[in-house]
Design an enzyme around this catalytic site. Structure first.
Site, short mmCIF file in Angstrom:
data_model
loop_
_atom_site.label_atom_id
_atom_site.label_comp_id
_atom_site.label_asym_id
_atom_site.label_seq_id
_atom_site.Cartn_x
_atom_site.Cartn_y
_atom_site.Cartn_z
N GLY A 1 -24.83 -16.54 42.15
CA GLY A 1 -23.80 -15.69 41.55
C GLY A 1 -23.83 -14.24 42.02
N ASN B 1 -21.93 -13.02 44.30
CA ASN B 1 -20.52 -12.60 44.37
C ASN B 1 -19.96 -12.34 42.98
OD1 ASN B 1 -19.22 -12.64 47.21
ND2 ASN B 1 -20.63 -14.38 47.20
N MET C 1 -19.82 -25.13 44.50
CA MET C 1 -20.12 -26.05 45.58
C MET C 1 -19.69 -27.49 45.27
SD MET C 1 -21.15 -23.91 47.73
CE MET C 1 -21.85 -24.88 49.07
N LYS C 2 -18.61 -27.63 44.52
CA LYS C 2 -18.10 -28.97 44.23
C LYS C 2 -16.62 -28.97 44.62
CE LYS C 2 -18.12 -32.41 40.56
NZ LYS C 2 -16.78 -32.90 40.83
N ILE C 3 -16.22 -30.03 45.31
CA ILE C 3 -14.83 -30.08 45.77
C ILE C 3 -13.91 -30.36 44.59
CG2 ILE C 3 -13.21 -31.38 47.23
CD1 ILE C 3 -15.60 -31.81 49.17
N LEU C 4 -12.87 -29.55 44.46
CA LEU C 4 -11.93 -29.71 43.34
C LEU C 4 -10.92 -30.80 43.67
CD1 LEU C 4 -11.50 -25.91 42.65
CD2 LEU C 4 -12.44 -27.57 41.02
N ASN D 1 -10.92 -18.71 47.25
CA ASN D 1 -12.27 -19.16 47.61
C ASN D 1 -12.85 -18.22 48.65
OD1 ASN D 1 -14.57 -20.91 47.71
ND2 ASN D 1 -13.77 -21.80 49.62
N HIS E 1 -15.72 -18.26 51.78
CA HIS E 1 -16.46 -19.24 52.59
C HIS E 1 -17.23 -18.50 53.68
CE1 HIS E 1 -17.35 -23.12 54.38
NE2 HIS E 1 -17.05 -22.59 55.55
C1 GAR Z 1 -21.56 -17.41 49.20
O1 GAR Z 1 -22.15 -16.89 50.36
C2 GAR Z 1 -20.30 -18.17 49.52
O2 GAR Z 1 -19.67 -17.75 50.70
C3 GAR Z 1 -20.81 -19.59 49.68
O3 GAR Z 1 -21.81 -19.72 48.73
C4 GAR Z 1 -22.47 -18.47 48.57
C5 GAR Z 1 -22.67 -18.26 47.10
O4 GAR Z 1 -23.48 -17.15 46.85
N1 GAR Z 1 -19.73 -20.52 49.45
C6 GAR Z 1 -19.61 -21.66 50.09
O5 GAR Z 1 -20.40 -22.06 50.90
C7 GAR Z 1 -18.37 -22.45 49.70
N2 GAR Z 1 -18.09 -23.45 50.69
P1 GAR Z 1 -23.56 -16.50 45.43
O6 GAR Z 1 -23.76 -17.63 44.42
O7 GAR Z 1 -24.74 -15.59 45.49
O8 GAR Z 1 -22.28 -15.75 45.20
#
Ligand code: GAR
Length: 212
Positions: free
Chosen positions: A12, A14, A90-93, A107, A109
């Site tokens: 989390g 982000n 990280m789960k596909i909707l 999203n 990525h």
């Molecule tokens: C982030 O770097 C994001 O880009 C990636 O997961 C991380 C989560 O970090 N997302 C994916 O890979 C989606 N396909 P966080 O939990 O510290 O925000």
């Protein structure tokens, strides 16, 4: 004021960047909820500390992916959220979920899409000998990591880099860029129409916004 719900699965960081941006006034919307699909997601503690209502939906408690997504959708509607922000969810909707909230899901990525959709983007970029990597913020459609691109940021990959070095560089960009894009949405400057992203009524190119 737009209401924002954030979906997470893990750390989390982000989410924290979004919380901090709201606190400092860089995001004018209000975080109305955090939803996690893992009960041990560290982001839940961040939500608690920020006094944001948090909810956990775990797959084991539902008979199908669709049932779980329907329950999440009902929670989001009960919160009256205007924007759904996927931040390491990280789960596909399911297609039904994406359709129901069309134009309202963002999203982030960790790659320069369309390169490296899916998992292990850092390893794939480094194994391919790429000299740059990055992040993409996009609207969510029914194709995995395939929705209209809003903003990308590039970072270098140096020959001596470990994966962690590149992760750190990419996440720094994520934490800088996600609040900015969320605020565009909150200000009604950013919309999705017919699968394309528009900023200030200008259709963004396939690689998203560029300042030059
Ligand atoms: C982030 O770097 C994001 O880009 C990636 O997961 C991380 C989560 O970090 N997302 C994916 O890979 C989606 N396909 P966080 O939990 O510290 O925000």
């Amino acid at each position: 004021m737009k209401k924002i719900v954030v979906l997470i699965s893990g750390n989390g960081s982000n989410l924290q960047a979004i919380i901090d941006a709201q606190t400092s006034g860089r995001i004018s919307g209000k975080l109305c909820g955090v939803i996690a699909n893992k009960s041990d997601a560290f982001g839940l503690q961040r939500a608690k500390k920020a006094k944001i209502p948090a909810f956990v939906f775990e797959r084991k408690n539902f008979s199908s992916n669709l049932d779980m997504d329907l329950a999440i959708a009902e929670q989001i509607e009960a919160l009256e959220a205007d924007l759904i922000v996927l931040a390491g969810y990280m789960k596909i909707l399911s297609n039904e979920f994406v359709e129901r909230f069309s134009g309202k899901i963002l999203n982030i990525h960790p790659s320069l899409l369309p390169k490296y959709a899916g998992l292990n983007t850092y390893q794939r970029a480094m194994e391919a000998g790429d000299s740059e990597h990055g992040m993409t913020i996009h609207f969510v459609n029914q194709i995995l990591d395939g929705g209209a691109v809003i903003l990308q940021a590039k970072v270098p990959i140096f020959p001596d880099d470990e994966v962690e070095d590149v992760v750190e560089r990419v996440q720094e960009q994520e934490h800088r860029c996600y609040p900015l894009v969320i605020e565009w949405f909150c200000q009604n400057r950013l919309v999705e129409r017919e699968g394309k992203a528009y900023l200030d009524s200008v259709c963004l190119p396939p690689e998203g916004y560029s300042s030059d």
